[in-house]
Design a protein around this motif. Sequence first.
Motif, PDB file in Angstrom:
ATOM      1  N   GLY A  59       0.821  -1.201   0.000  1.00  0.00           N
ATOM      2  CA  GLY A  59       0.000   0.000   0.000  1.00  0.00           C
ATOM      3  C   GLY A  59       0.850   1.243   0.000  1.00  0.00           C
ATOM      4  N   GLY A  97      -8.942   0.166   7.209  1.00  0.00           N
ATOM      5  CA  GLY A  97      -8.641  -0.396   5.904  1.00  0.00           C
ATOM      6  C   GLY A  97      -7.249  -0.976   5.805  1.00  0.00           C
ATOM      7  N   ILE A 162      -2.073   0.442   4.507  1.00  0.00           N
ATOM      8  CA  ILE A 162      -3.345   0.827   3.890  1.00  0.00           C
ATOM      9  C   ILE A 162      -3.174   0.823   2.377  1.00  0.00           C
ATOM     10  CG2 ILE A 162      -5.113   2.610   3.692  1.00  0.00           C
ATOM     11  CD1 ILE A 162      -4.260   3.626   6.426  1.00  0.00           C
ATOM     12  N   CYS A 166      -7.781   3.484  -0.652  1.00  0.00           N
ATOM     13  CA  CYS A 166      -8.678   3.205   0.473  1.00  0.00           C
ATOM     14  C   CYS A 166      -8.711   4.430   1.382  1.00  0.00           C
ATOM     15  CB  CYS A 166      -8.180   1.983   1.238  1.00  0.00           C
ATOM     16  SG  CYS A 166      -9.226   1.529   2.630  1.00  0.00           S
ATOM     17  N   ASN A 167      -9.879   5.038   1.516  1.00  0.00           N
ATOM     18  CA  ASN A 167      -9.991   6.292   2.262  1.00  0.00           C
ATOM     19  C   ASN A 167     -11.130   6.237   3.273  1.00  0.00           C
ATOM     20  OD1 ASN A 167      -7.882   7.976   0.915  1.00  0.00           O
ATOM     21  ND2 ASN A 167      -9.135   7.505  -0.876  1.00  0.00           N
ATOM     22  N   ILE A 168     -11.142   5.215   4.072  1.00  0.00           N
ATOM     23  CA  ILE A 168     -12.159   5.077   5.117  1.00  0.00           C
ATOM     24  C   ILE A 168     -11.900   6.098   6.213  1.00  0.00           C
ATOM     25  CG2 ILE A 168     -13.024   3.523   6.904  1.00  0.00           C
ATOM     26  CD1 ILE A 168     -12.284   1.221   4.986  1.00  0.00           C
ATOM     27  N   GLU A 217     -11.870  -7.198   4.978  1.00  0.00           N
ATOM     28  CA  GLU A 217     -11.494  -7.440   3.577  1.00  0.00           C
ATOM     29  C   GLU A 217     -12.698  -7.914   2.767  1.00  0.00           C
ATOM     30  OE1 GLU A 217      -8.194 -10.059   3.230  1.00  0.00           O
ATOM     31  OE2 GLU A 217      -6.816  -8.764   4.349  1.00  0.00           O
ATOM     32  N   LEU A 220     -15.055  -4.854   2.201  1.00  0.00           N
ATOM     33  CA  LEU A 220     -14.555  -3.870   1.237  1.00  0.00           C
ATOM     34  C   LEU A 220     -14.555  -4.415  -0.183  1.00  0.00           C
ATOM     35  CD1 LEU A 220     -11.618  -2.221   3.233  1.00  0.00           C
ATOM     36  CD2 LEU A 220     -13.990  -1.457   2.984  1.00  0.00           C
ATOM     37  N   PRO A 224     -16.947  -1.533  -2.077  1.00  0.00           N
ATOM     38  CA  PRO A 224     -15.751  -0.679  -2.113  1.00  0.00           C
ATOM     39  C   PRO A 224     -16.023   0.778  -1.768  1.00  0.00           C
ATOM     40  CG  PRO A 224     -16.446  -1.279  -4.336  1.00  0.00           C
ATOM     41  CD  PRO A 224     -17.253  -2.108  -3.397  1.00  0.00           C
ATOM     42  N   THR A 226     -17.534   1.774   0.858  1.00  0.00           N
ATOM     43  CA  THR A 226     -17.709   1.894   2.313  1.00  0.00           C
ATOM     44  C   THR A 226     -17.081   3.191   2.816  1.00  0.00           C
ATOM     45  OG1 THR A 226     -17.777  -0.494   2.631  1.00  0.00           O
ATOM     46  CG2 THR A 226     -17.181   0.847   4.537  1.00  0.00           C
TER      47      THR A 226
END
Length: 350
Positions: A59, A97, A162, A166-168, A217, A220, A224, A226
């Motif tokens: 990541g 994430g 991360i 992915c930007n939770i 996992e 998500l 996606p 979320t």
Amino acid sequence: MNSIPGIGTGGRITMAHGGGGTAMRALIDTLFLEAFSATPHAPQEDQARLPLEALAAGGDRLAFTTDSFVVEPLEFPGGNIGTLAVCGTVNDLAVGGARPVALSAAFILAEGLELACLRRIVASMAECAREAGVRIVTGDTKVVPKGACDGLYVTTSGVGIIPAGCNISIAAAQPGDVVLVNGTLGDHGAAILCARGDLALDVAIASDCAPLGGLVETLLAAAPGTRSLRDATRGGVAGVLSELAEASAVSLTLDETALPVRPEVVGVCDILGLEPLFLANEGKLVAVVPQTEAETALAALRAHPLGRQAAAIGTVGEAGPYGPSVVLRNAFGGRRTVTMPSGEQLPRIC
């Protein structure tokens, strides 16, 4: 090896096991390293060394978290302070994430702690780490005089990666979104309360302590889009949703009839005047997903072993004239505001 110099097979921790000498070395080598290290006989440095290339391949950001655990009793139905420490830390990474990579574990041991208890806790930690797909790579041990702590305290820290894109965030909920949970509420808090035996409640409730990385996992992959994820520990689901409403500047409306709660937990709460929404969990998360992905997300959660009782419990709306809020709607249409807990309902739950 079943014995440790100075305490043997059925003995207790002494101050010598925190003194930096041969007794401490034996404790580390024959208990902690045998449980945690992939290569127990390799040179032991003062730090763990993680290859950057492998981290970068997973990541574009490093997640880092830390937590301390002081639960009483140390062992309870469904887990112990060791499983709690591993799950609590990997779950804090997972709900951002991140894929957990490595943990540290620092132990404060009280003089007189039974070796058998310590062995069980360390073994549980090792097993839980394997289940979570993470390694305990470094740590520390201190011994304090009897009475200075209640048997054993654990502090764990964790790093994770991360994935790009992915930007939770707890500040990302939007009006129209749906609020999901992956299962029954309040199990851990109720289990700890019953395990203490102070109230003579003859109820069999196990903690929901579990690592949630695989569940996240799965979620998500199915949803996606979320927006937000949080594990509902101290303060329970009510605490998480209060923080989420404030951070996202929205209102949340919950359906009381949709809340999944075990009958045993309802019974304990009725007797003691508690609410499941405020009780701690250690294997439950709150997810906020776009309405277009809600059904897909719910189906994915229910297909996972840790999400079979997943439910949609509410919706996100615009903040009202008095600002962000969480409102609970009952079966008769009545509504009441759910506020952030002012303090712990139960002492020493995690």
